[in-house]
Design a protein around this motif. Structure first.
Motif, PDB file in Angstrom:
ATOM      1  N   SER A   7       0.829  -1.196   0.000  1.00 44.62           N
ATOM      2  CA  SER A   7       0.000   0.000   0.000  1.00 44.62           C
ATOM      3  C   SER A   7       0.869   1.253   0.000  1.00 44.62           C
ATOM      4  CB  SER A   7      -0.919   0.008   1.219  1.00 44.62           C
ATOM      5  OG  SER A   7      -0.204   0.385   2.378  1.00 44.62           O
TER       6      SER A   7
ATOM      7  N   LEU B  93       2.158   1.973   3.554  1.00 52.83           N
ATOM      8  CA  LEU B  93       3.191   1.022   3.944  1.00 52.83           C
ATOM      9  C   LEU B  93       4.490   1.333   3.212  1.00 52.83           C
ATOM     10  CD1 LEU B  93       3.836  -1.473   5.674  1.00 52.83           C
ATOM     11  CD2 LEU B  93       3.128  -2.879   3.733  1.00 52.83           C
TER      12      LEU B  93
ATOM     13  N   THR C 254       6.399  -5.239   7.172  1.00 44.51           N
ATOM     14  CA  THR C 254       5.014  -5.661   6.992  1.00 44.51           C
ATOM     15  C   THR C 254       4.203  -4.934   8.069  1.00 44.51           C
ATOM     16  OG1 THR C 254       5.109  -7.492   8.567  1.00 44.51           O
ATOM     17  CG2 THR C 254       5.796  -7.975   6.294  1.00 44.51           C
ATOM     18  N   PRO C 255       2.889  -4.980   8.002  1.00 43.03           N
ATOM     19  CA  PRO C 255       2.092  -4.368   9.066  1.00 43.03           C
ATOM     20  C   PRO C 255       2.392  -4.952  10.453  1.00 43.03           C
ATOM     21  CG  PRO C 255       0.717  -4.718   7.156  1.00 43.03           C
ATOM     22  CD  PRO C 255       2.039  -5.397   6.866  1.00 43.03           C
ATOM     23  N   GLU C 256       2.880  -6.174  10.507  1.00 42.03           N
ATOM     24  CA  GLU C 256       3.172  -6.821  11.786  1.00 42.03           C
ATOM     25  C   GLU C 256       4.554  -6.455  12.334  1.00 42.03           C
ATOM     26  OE1 GLU C 256       2.090  -8.672   9.041  1.00 42.03           O
ATOM     27  OE2 GLU C 256       0.014  -8.500   9.732  1.00 42.03           O
TER      28      GLU C 256
ATOM     29  N   ASP D 194       7.318  -4.956  14.325  1.00 44.88           N
ATOM     30  CA  ASP D 194       7.323  -4.274  15.616  1.00 44.88           C
ATOM     31  C   ASP D 194       8.519  -3.323  15.663  1.00 44.88           C
ATOM     32  OD1 ASP D 194       8.209  -4.016  18.557  1.00 44.88           O
ATOM     33  OD2 ASP D 194       6.218  -4.932  18.728  1.00 44.88           O
TER      34      ASP D 194
ATOM     35  N   THR E 299       3.538  -1.290  16.403  1.00 42.61           N
ATOM     36  CA  THR E 299       3.758  -1.974  15.125  1.00 42.61           C
ATOM     37  C   THR E 299       3.504  -1.020  13.968  1.00 42.61           C
ATOM     38  OG1 THR E 299       1.480  -2.731  14.866  1.00 42.61           O
ATOM     39  CG2 THR E 299       2.990  -4.193  16.082  1.00 42.61           C
TER      40      THR E 299
ATOM     41  N   GLY F 212       1.554  -1.616  11.504  1.00 47.48           N
ATOM     42  CA  GLY F 212       0.113  -1.616  11.259  1.00 47.48           C
ATOM     43  C   GLY F 212      -0.644  -0.622  12.123  1.00 47.48           C
ATOM     44  N   LYS F 213      -0.278  -0.525  13.398  1.00 44.77           N
ATOM     45  CA  LYS F 213      -0.939   0.440  14.296  1.00 44.77           C
ATOM     46  C   LYS F 213      -0.641   1.869  13.867  1.00 44.77           C
ATOM     47  CE  LYS F 213      -1.263  -2.486  18.352  1.00 44.77           C
ATOM     48  NZ  LYS F 213      -0.853  -2.699  19.729  1.00 44.77           N
TER      49      LYS F 213
ATOM     50  N   ILE G 170       0.014   2.843  10.765  1.00 39.51           N
ATOM     51  CA  ILE G 170      -0.740   3.081   9.532  1.00 39.51           C
ATOM     52  C   ILE G 170      -2.212   3.334   9.846  1.00 39.51           C
ATOM     53  CG2 ILE G 170      -1.584   1.953   7.421  1.00 39.51           C
ATOM     54  CD1 ILE G 170       1.258   0.770   7.115  1.00 39.51           C
ATOM     55  N   GLN G 171      -2.787   2.581  10.788  1.00 39.22           N
ATOM     56  CA  GLN G 171      -4.180   2.822  11.196  1.00 39.22           C
ATOM     57  C   GLN G 171      -4.340   4.239  11.732  1.00 39.22           C
ATOM     58  OE1 GLN G 171      -4.888  -0.355  14.013  1.00 39.22           O
ATOM     59  NE2 GLN G 171      -6.171  -1.449  12.540  1.00 39.22           N
TER      60      GLN G 171
ATOM     61  N   GLU H 256      -4.196   6.713   8.817  1.00 40.23           N
ATOM     62  CA  GLU H 256      -5.438   6.690   8.042  1.00 40.23           C
ATOM     63  C   GLU H 256      -6.555   7.432   8.766  1.00 40.23           C
ATOM     64  OE1 GLU H 256      -4.917   2.505   5.594  1.00 40.23           O
ATOM     65  OE2 GLU H 256      -5.879   2.452   7.563  1.00 40.23           O
TER      66      GLU H 256
END
Length: 86
Positions: free
Chosen positions: A2, A5, A23-25, A27, A67, A69-70, A72-73, A76
């Protein structure tokens, strides 16, 4: 990958000495071993890569984003709030 990312990956590669792929995972502490100085440099670099992104230093700390992913959330949600304020 994305756009967000990819931007996070680019910013991390700008501040870290080794080329990495995330990756989103991923850490920030466990996988990347970012200290607080590098983390701040990373956030500042990320602000340059994502238009209209701005971190509030009083509200943000490394514990808020454990992480990729957190992070990126949060970005967004923050960018959606910014666009709905207009």
């Amino acid at each position: 990958m994305s756009q967000l990312l990819s931007a996070v990956n680019d910013a991390l590669n700008d501040v870290m000495s080794a080329k990495i792929n995330i990756t989103p995972e991923t850490d920030f502490n466990e996988d990347l071993d970012l200290d607080s100085v590098l983390f701040v440099q990373f956030l500042l670099t990320l602000e340059e890569k994502i238009p209209s992104l701005m971190f509030e230093p009083d509200q943000i700390n490394q514990d808020a984003f454990t992480t990729v992913g957190k992070l990126i959330q949060w970005i967004e949600q923050h960018l959606q709030l910014e666009s709905s304020d207009v």
